[in-house]
Structures are given as C-alpha cells and as structure tokens.
Design a protein around this motif. Sequence first.
Motif, PDB file in Angstrom:
ATOM      1  N   GLY A 172       0.810  -1.233   0.000  1.00  0.00           N
ATOM      2  CA  GLY A 172       0.000   0.000   0.000  1.00  0.00           C
ATOM      3  C   GLY A 172       0.833   1.268   0.000  1.00  0.00           C
ATOM      4  N   GLY A 173       0.319   2.288   0.702  1.00  0.00           N
ATOM      5  CA  GLY A 173       0.982   3.590   0.736  1.00  0.00           C
ATOM      6  C   GLY A 173       2.086   3.644   1.772  1.00  0.00           C
ATOM      7  N   LEU A 174       2.533   4.852   2.071  1.00  0.00           N
ATOM      8  CA  LEU A 174       3.641   5.008   3.016  1.00  0.00           C
ATOM      9  C   LEU A 174       3.234   4.602   4.428  1.00  0.00           C
ATOM     10  CD1 LEU A 174       5.081   8.509   1.952  1.00  0.00           C
ATOM     11  CD2 LEU A 174       5.658   6.239   1.070  1.00  0.00           C
ATOM     12  N   TYR A 175       1.976   4.902   4.783  1.00  0.00           N
ATOM     13  CA  TYR A 175       1.547   4.688   6.167  1.00  0.00           C
ATOM     14  C   TYR A 175       0.430   3.653   6.320  1.00  0.00           C
ATOM     15  CZ  TYR A 175       4.011   9.095   6.191  1.00  0.00           C
ATOM     16  OH  TYR A 175       4.953  10.075   5.991  1.00  0.00           O
ATOM     17  N   GLY A 176      -0.195   3.273   5.217  1.00  0.00           N
ATOM     18  CA  GLY A 176      -1.285   2.328   5.341  1.00  0.00           C
ATOM     19  C   GLY A 176      -1.849   1.962   3.985  1.00  0.00           C
ATOM     20  N   VAL A 177      -2.969   1.244   4.035  1.00  0.00           N
ATOM     21  CA  VAL A 177      -3.585   0.809   2.786  1.00  0.00           C
ATOM     22  C   VAL A 177      -5.094   0.962   2.926  1.00  0.00           C
ATOM     23  CG1 VAL A 177      -3.598  -1.657   3.463  1.00  0.00           C
ATOM     24  CG2 VAL A 177      -3.508  -1.038   1.041  1.00  0.00           C
ATOM     25  N   ASN A 178      -5.735   1.393   1.859  1.00  0.00           N
ATOM     26  CA  ASN A 178      -7.194   1.587   1.851  1.00  0.00           C
ATOM     27  C   ASN A 178      -7.686   2.412   3.035  1.00  0.00           C
ATOM     28  OD1 ASN A 178      -7.422   0.140  -0.489  1.00  0.00           O
ATOM     29  ND2 ASN A 178      -7.801  -1.811   0.553  1.00  0.00           N
ATOM     30  N   GLY A 179      -6.974   3.498   3.334  1.00  0.00           N
ATOM     31  CA  GLY A 179      -7.430   4.401   4.391  1.00  0.00           C
ATOM     32  C   GLY A 179      -7.161   3.897   5.801  1.00  0.00           C
ATOM     33  N   ARG A 180      -6.552   2.737   5.959  1.00  0.00           N
ATOM     34  CA  ARG A 180      -6.247   2.223   7.313  1.00  0.00           C
ATOM     35  C   ARG A 180      -4.743   2.178   7.515  1.00  0.00           C
ATOM     36  NH1 ARG A 180     -10.732  -1.341   9.421  1.00  0.00           N
ATOM     37  NH2 ARG A 180      -9.176  -1.898  10.975  1.00  0.00           N
ATOM     38  N   ASP A 181      -4.307   2.661   8.683  1.00  0.00           N
ATOM     39  CA  ASP A 181      -2.876   2.630   8.991  1.00  0.00           C
ATOM     40  C   ASP A 181      -2.401   1.186   9.137  1.00  0.00           C
ATOM     41  OD1 ASP A 181      -2.788   5.338   8.994  1.00  0.00           O
ATOM     42  OD2 ASP A 181      -2.754   5.562  11.185  1.00  0.00           O
ATOM     43  N   TYR A 182      -1.147   0.934   8.791  1.00  0.00           N
ATOM     44  CA  TYR A 182      -0.560  -0.377   9.080  1.00  0.00           C
ATOM     45  C   TYR A 182      -0.546  -0.580  10.592  1.00  0.00           C
ATOM     46  CZ  TYR A 182       1.241  -0.054   4.279  1.00  0.00           C
ATOM     47  OH  TYR A 182       1.362   0.076   2.920  1.00  0.00           O
ATOM     48  N   GLY A 183      -0.792  -1.823  11.009  1.00  0.00           N
ATOM     49  CA  GLY A 183      -0.851  -2.113  12.440  1.00  0.00           C
ATOM     50  C   GLY A 183       0.484  -1.992  13.136  1.00  0.00           C
ATOM     51  N   ASP A 184       1.577  -1.991  12.383  1.00  0.00           N
ATOM     52  CA  ASP A 184       2.897  -1.942  13.016  1.00  0.00           C
ATOM     53  C   ASP A 184       3.622  -0.622  12.731  1.00  0.00           C
ATOM     54  OD1 ASP A 184       3.326  -2.348  10.336  1.00  0.00           O
ATOM     55  OD2 ASP A 184       4.890  -3.867  10.585  1.00  0.00           O
ATOM     56  N   ASN A 185       2.859   0.467  12.557  1.00  0.00           N
ATOM     57  CA  ASN A 185       3.528   1.754  12.315  1.00  0.00           C
ATOM     58  C   ASN A 185       4.415   2.163  13.488  1.00  0.00           C
ATOM     59  OD1 ASN A 185       2.788   2.254   9.706  1.00  0.00           O
ATOM     60  ND2 ASN A 185       1.076   3.608  10.201  1.00  0.00           N
ATOM     61  N   ASP A 186       4.075   1.685  14.689  1.00  0.00           N
ATOM     62  CA  ASP A 186       4.954   1.996  15.829  1.00  0.00           C
ATOM     63  C   ASP A 186       6.339   1.396  15.602  1.00  0.00           C
ATOM     64  OD1 ASP A 186       3.925  -0.567  16.093  1.00  0.00           O
ATOM     65  OD2 ASP A 186       3.471  -0.397  18.240  1.00  0.00           O
ATOM     66  N   SER A 187       6.378   0.114  15.203  1.00  0.00           N
ATOM     67  CA  SER A 187       7.684  -0.522  14.962  1.00  0.00           C
ATOM     68  C   SER A 187       8.389   0.091  13.764  1.00  0.00           C
ATOM     69  CB  SER A 187       7.520  -2.022  14.664  1.00  0.00           C
ATOM     70  OG  SER A 187       6.778  -2.641  15.667  1.00  0.00           O
ATOM     71  N   ARG A 188       7.619   0.356  12.706  1.00  0.00           N
ATOM     72  CA  ARG A 188       8.219   0.862  11.464  1.00  0.00           C
ATOM     73  C   ARG A 188       8.994   2.156  11.740  1.00  0.00           C
ATOM     74  NH1 ARG A 188       4.418   2.254   7.441  1.00  0.00           N
ATOM     75  NH2 ARG A 188       5.699   1.480   5.736  1.00  0.00           N
ATOM     76  N   PHE A 189       8.348   3.061  12.470  1.00  0.00           N
ATOM     77  CA  PHE A 189       8.997   4.361  12.614  1.00  0.00           C
ATOM     78  C   PHE A 189       9.875   4.447  13.866  1.00  0.00           C
ATOM     79  CE2 PHE A 189       5.607   4.917   9.544  1.00  0.00           C
ATOM     80  CZ  PHE A 189       6.420   5.261   8.466  1.00  0.00           C
ATOM     81  N   ALA A 190       9.657   3.535  14.820  1.00  0.00           N
ATOM     82  CA  ALA A 190      10.645   3.418  15.896  1.00  0.00           C
ATOM     83  C   ALA A 190      11.965   2.935  15.293  1.00  0.00           C
ATOM     84  CB  ALA A 190      10.155   2.454  16.971  1.00  0.00           C
ATOM     85  N   ALA A 191      11.869   2.033  14.320  1.00  0.00           N
ATOM     86  CA  ALA A 191      13.089   1.513  13.666  1.00  0.00           C
ATOM     87  C   ALA A 191      13.833   2.647  12.955  1.00  0.00           C
ATOM     88  CB  ALA A 191      12.712   0.412  12.678  1.00  0.00           C
ATOM     89  N   LEU A 192      13.060   3.483  12.255  1.00  0.00           N
ATOM     90  CA  LEU A 192      13.690   4.619  11.559  1.00  0.00           C
ATOM     91  C   LEU A 192      14.381   5.527  12.579  1.00  0.00           C
ATOM     92  CD1 LEU A 192      13.942   6.242   8.834  1.00  0.00           C
ATOM     93  CD2 LEU A 192      11.897   7.492   9.579  1.00  0.00           C
ATOM     94  N   SER A 193      13.680   5.792  13.686  1.00  0.00           N
ATOM     95  CA  SER A 193      14.214   6.689  14.713  1.00  0.00           C
ATOM     96  C   SER A 193      15.436   6.082  15.391  1.00  0.00           C
ATOM     97  CB  SER A 193      13.139   6.975  15.774  1.00  0.00           C
ATOM     98  OG  SER A 193      11.993   7.536  15.164  1.00  0.00           O
ATOM     99  N   TRP A 194      15.356   4.765  15.599  1.00  0.00           N
ATOM    100  CA  TRP A 194      16.480   4.069  16.242  1.00  0.00           C
ATOM    101  C   TRP A 194      17.735   4.160  15.370  1.00  0.00           C
ATOM    102  CZ3 TRP A 194      17.254   2.004  20.962  1.00  0.00           C
ATOM    103  CH2 TRP A 194      18.365   1.182  21.136  1.00  0.00           C
ATOM    104  N   ALA A 195      17.555   3.872  14.077  1.00  0.00           N
ATOM    105  CA  ALA A 195      18.707   3.940  13.164  1.00  0.00           C
ATOM    106  C   ALA A 195      19.294   5.351  13.170  1.00  0.00           C
ATOM    107  CB  ALA A 195      18.271   3.537  11.756  1.00  0.00           C
ATOM    108  N   ALA A 196      18.397   6.356  13.164  1.00  0.00           N
ATOM    109  CA  ALA A 196      18.869   7.748  13.159  1.00  0.00           C
ATOM    110  C   ALA A 196      19.674   8.049  14.414  1.00  0.00           C
ATOM    111  CB  ALA A 196      17.683   8.700  13.055  1.00  0.00           C
ATOM    112  N   ALA A 197      19.136   7.645  15.562  1.00  0.00           N
ATOM    113  CA  ALA A 197      19.807   7.947  16.831  1.00  0.00           C
ATOM    114  C   ALA A 197      21.161   7.248  16.908  1.00  0.00           C
ATOM    115  CB  ALA A 197      18.913   7.535  18.003  1.00  0.00           C
ATOM    116  N   MET A 198      21.196   5.972  16.464  1.00  0.00           N
ATOM    117  CA  MET A 198      22.460   5.226  16.545  1.00  0.00           C
ATOM    118  C   MET A 198      23.510   5.837  15.620  1.00  0.00           C
ATOM    119  SD  MET A 198      22.011   3.151  18.893  1.00  0.00           S
ATOM    120  CE  MET A 198      20.562   3.743  19.761  1.00  0.00           C
ATOM    121  N   ILE A 199      23.089   6.199  14.409  1.00  0.00           N
ATOM    122  CA  ILE A 199      24.044   6.806  13.475  1.00  0.00           C
ATOM    123  C   ILE A 199      24.493   8.170  14.007  1.00  0.00           C
ATOM    124  CG2 ILE A 199      24.273   7.811  11.159  1.00  0.00           C
ATOM    125  CD1 ILE A 199      22.499   5.456  10.162  1.00  0.00           C
TER     126      ILE A 199
END
Length: 493
Positions: A103-130
């Motif tokens: 689907g899209g960046l954040y969800g599909v058919n108007g519904r957010d992905y159920g794991d958006n917390d993990s998805r963007f915690a991962a992005l934030s974690w990588a950023a903080a570690m780098i």
Amino acid sequence: MTRPVRRQSLSVASECAPLAKSGGLADVVGALPKYLDDAGWHQRVLLPAYPGVLDAVAGGGQVGDVVWEDPWLFGGRGRVRAATYAGLDLLLLDAPHLFDRFGGLYGVNGRDYGDNDSRFAALSWAAAMIAMNGTSEGWRPDLLHAHDWQAGLAPAYVKFAGGSPPPVPTVMTIHNIAFQGVFGLDQGGWLRIPLHELNHASVEYNGLISTLKAGLVHADKVTTVSPTYARELTDPQFGFGLEGVIASRAADFSGIVNGVDTQVWDPAADPAVGTPFSATSMAGKAADRAALLAEFGLDADIEGPLAVVVTRLTWQKGVDLLLDAAHVLIERGGALVVLGAGDREYEDYLHELMWRHLGRVGIYIGYNEPLSHRMFAGGDVTLVPSRFEPCGLTQLYGLRYGTVPVVASTGGLADTVVHASPEALADGTATGVQFFPNNGDSLKWALGHTADLFADRPVWEKLRATAMASPVDWSGSARQYAALYDSLVPAAG
Ligand code: ADP
C-alpha cells in the motif's frame, strides 16, 4: 578560494521528495539540504527504502554500500545504504519486514498499518544510533534533525542513552501537530523505551505513548513551520492536547517558515508545464490556462477567475466549505479545478460540486504530481481554505506561478500572503486575499473580492506580478535553520 568547512547534520524523516511523498513534509525534507549547503551545513537525509525507492535511486543516482546494520531491528534485519539522488546525499533504511508493503507510506485503503509503531521506531532508532556512533564509513553528524511523529523517538533515544551533555544535539520540527504517533503504553518495552521513561514528564500521553511528544520533550530545540503556527500551537484549539508541552518548551521553540525548491518549481523551466512563462514574459500562462480547462473538460470561454485546489482531502483542508461557497465564483464567470486524494467523504462533496456545476467545476481524485504543476501554471487563483495550516506549500507555488493565493488567515498562510486590502493595493504590496474566520460566508466574501480584483485587469496584473516577486525561495529560511544549528554546535575556531 577555499570553501569553508561545512558542519554535518543528519535529517531523519518518513518522506523526502522526489522519492517518497504524501504531503509538504517531503518537499521540505527534500529541499532544505540543497539550501543549507550555502549556509555552512551539509545535510544527509535518512528515510525508509520503501518499495521502488532503491530502484529509482539505482536508475537515476547511485546506491552505495551498507554503512550501518542491525541484525534484529524491530523484527528483522535492518540495513542502511548510502546513496545519492537528485542532488541529495541519502541514507536509505532497507528493512523489508517493515517497509516492503503493497500500500501507501503509512497504510492501505485508508487504514494505517498495524505496526507503524515498529516501522517508525526503527527509523528513529537507526537515526539515533548513526547520530551517536556514526556510520561504518566513519561519518558522524554534528547534529540530528528529526521531523514529525515518525522521527519523534530519535531525539528521545539520544537522550535515553545518557551523557551530559547528550552525545549529539537534536532539533525536532513539527510539520503538523494533529499527527502525534499515539500507541499503547504496553508497547513501551518493544519500542525500546526505558521503563522509567513511561511517565507524563517523558513519552506518556493520556495513558498512551506519543512519539511526537517524545520528540518535543527530549529535543534540544523545537521548531515548527511558520511563526503564526508557532503562536497558535499554545492555544488548545490548535495544539490538539500538546499545547502544554509546547508551552513548557517556550524558551527553545520557534517558527521558521517553509520555502519553495525553486529548481523544481520554476514556471520558466518546469518539464510538466506545456508552455513556459516567467514574470517578464507571461504569454505562456494564457496557453497553460486554456490547456488546463481542456484537460479537465471545462468550458473554454471562462472569463472569470480559474481557481485551483491541490490538497489532501481531509477535514483540515476545508474543501467541504466549497460546497457552500463555490457558486459565488461560478456566478462571477469563474471556474474551479480540484486535485485531491484522501477521505471518501470529501471525494463525495467534490463529486456533488462537479455535478452542480458541470463544465465549470472539474475534479481529479488521486495523487498526480505533474498535474499539480500544470494546475499551478494554468490557474488564475490558488485556493487554500484550510481550517488550520502549519505552513502550507500550495500558496507558495501559487505565488511563484502567478496563481494568486486566496487563503484562510491561519498559520503559514497568514505569514506568506499579503492581503489585498485597500492600503496594500495602494502601496503595491498585496500578493493575494486572506479571509477570516474560516467559514462559508467569509469564503464567499473572498471569492467575490477576488472576482472584483480579477475584473480590473491592471489591478490584477499588478497583484500577480507582486505575487511572483515574493521571496518564496528557501535561502532565507535555510539561514534561520543554520543559525539554530549554530546555536547548538558553535563553529570551531
Ligand atoms: P500538507 O503537507 O498538509 O498535505 P502542504 O500544502 O504543506 O500540505 O503540502 C502539500 C504538498 O503535497 C504540496 O506539494 C502539494 O502540491 C502536494 N499535493 C497534495 N495533494 C496532492 C495531490 N492529490 N496530487 C499531487 N500533489 C499533491
């Protein structure tokens, strides 16, 4: 002449134009690095490698080595690859278990992905570690700049790592406080938030976790995207529950207005636009107007203003107000074209409007970047009836393309458009029309006022020329970001 040594910054966001975009966040994240360079700061951007991103970069740029890796990044392997594309120095987080979605960046058919917390915690974690430890190439930024809730945990992770002062200074920018990254408190452990941080002074928010709040509390500096929105955010009407947190950061909080990437948005050299034009040679705009009317299947002989709206279709954007007010524009001989994607309810409003005014109202439901360029080129008026608007970019594109902005008087719209009052018209500073309060009646007034201005050709041409001369490019705002960065990382020597 030797170039001064530039300090290094890492920007982290879920969107970056032209690779991944759902709204203005992408435009800002993609443009700022190009302008910071001249202000003494190099900026690398970390974003997820969504489907197609690595292919697009490989096709038009370069994908380099893996420069950071976590074998178990919130459920699977995460690798960061260095890349360059469209003048950007990128770090792409390749974590298929999180980002390889249909689907899209954040969800599909108007519904957010159920794991958006993990998805963007991962992005934030990588950023903080780098940011704290650098990449395997030996690159380490002097500063970390996080955008919106998707990156909100990044400044928090840096703070949680301890150290005084913290290992790297952080800046958090709010592009829209309505999106707060709210997840269950029971996710805290999984999100790598220390138990003692699950409280109201840190990430807890009404019994839940807010990743935006985490960033607001823990970043060294907080910014938002216009001075008026910065003021509005301390008001419960605009703060969406976070007004107290904003107030508590008053000493470190400021508004810096967005700019336009004038390389991408240039009516004289825009590949999407049929007939180029510029402030000194406006003939092409009439051809683009005729082409736009034809593209939407509207009457060719529209003598009043042709208004364009390019927007996400949500309550925030106020398109429902058009249902009540658009007839004023039509009665004055004008027409309206709308490009939008989003909530079904607002699509229905637009369909109704089109059926009411066949030949005068055209709609395109979907996301279409080239069409948006053709609309700003061919329109007479850029209409932005938002209920709130942190900065807004379409009014800036309107200024740049001589498509006079008619905007609700809120947030960045109020900061970037000079209202055509009798005084501003007389002294030649007017660049558009503002209306307040944002309701059907004042929108009707604004459309009538616009039609009056449009009917007086010399007045309109002056208004349009002043709009096109507005300083909308990024350089001024990039200097303000650079000054903010400088305040956290004083230049050596
Ligand atoms: P927001 O970030 O709240 O969506 P902005 O005005 O700051 O609002 O930025 C919106 C950006 O997205 C602009 O670049 C606008 O042209 C673009 N945009 C919005 N909707 C569409 C669409 N349906 N098709 C193409 N571009 C769109």
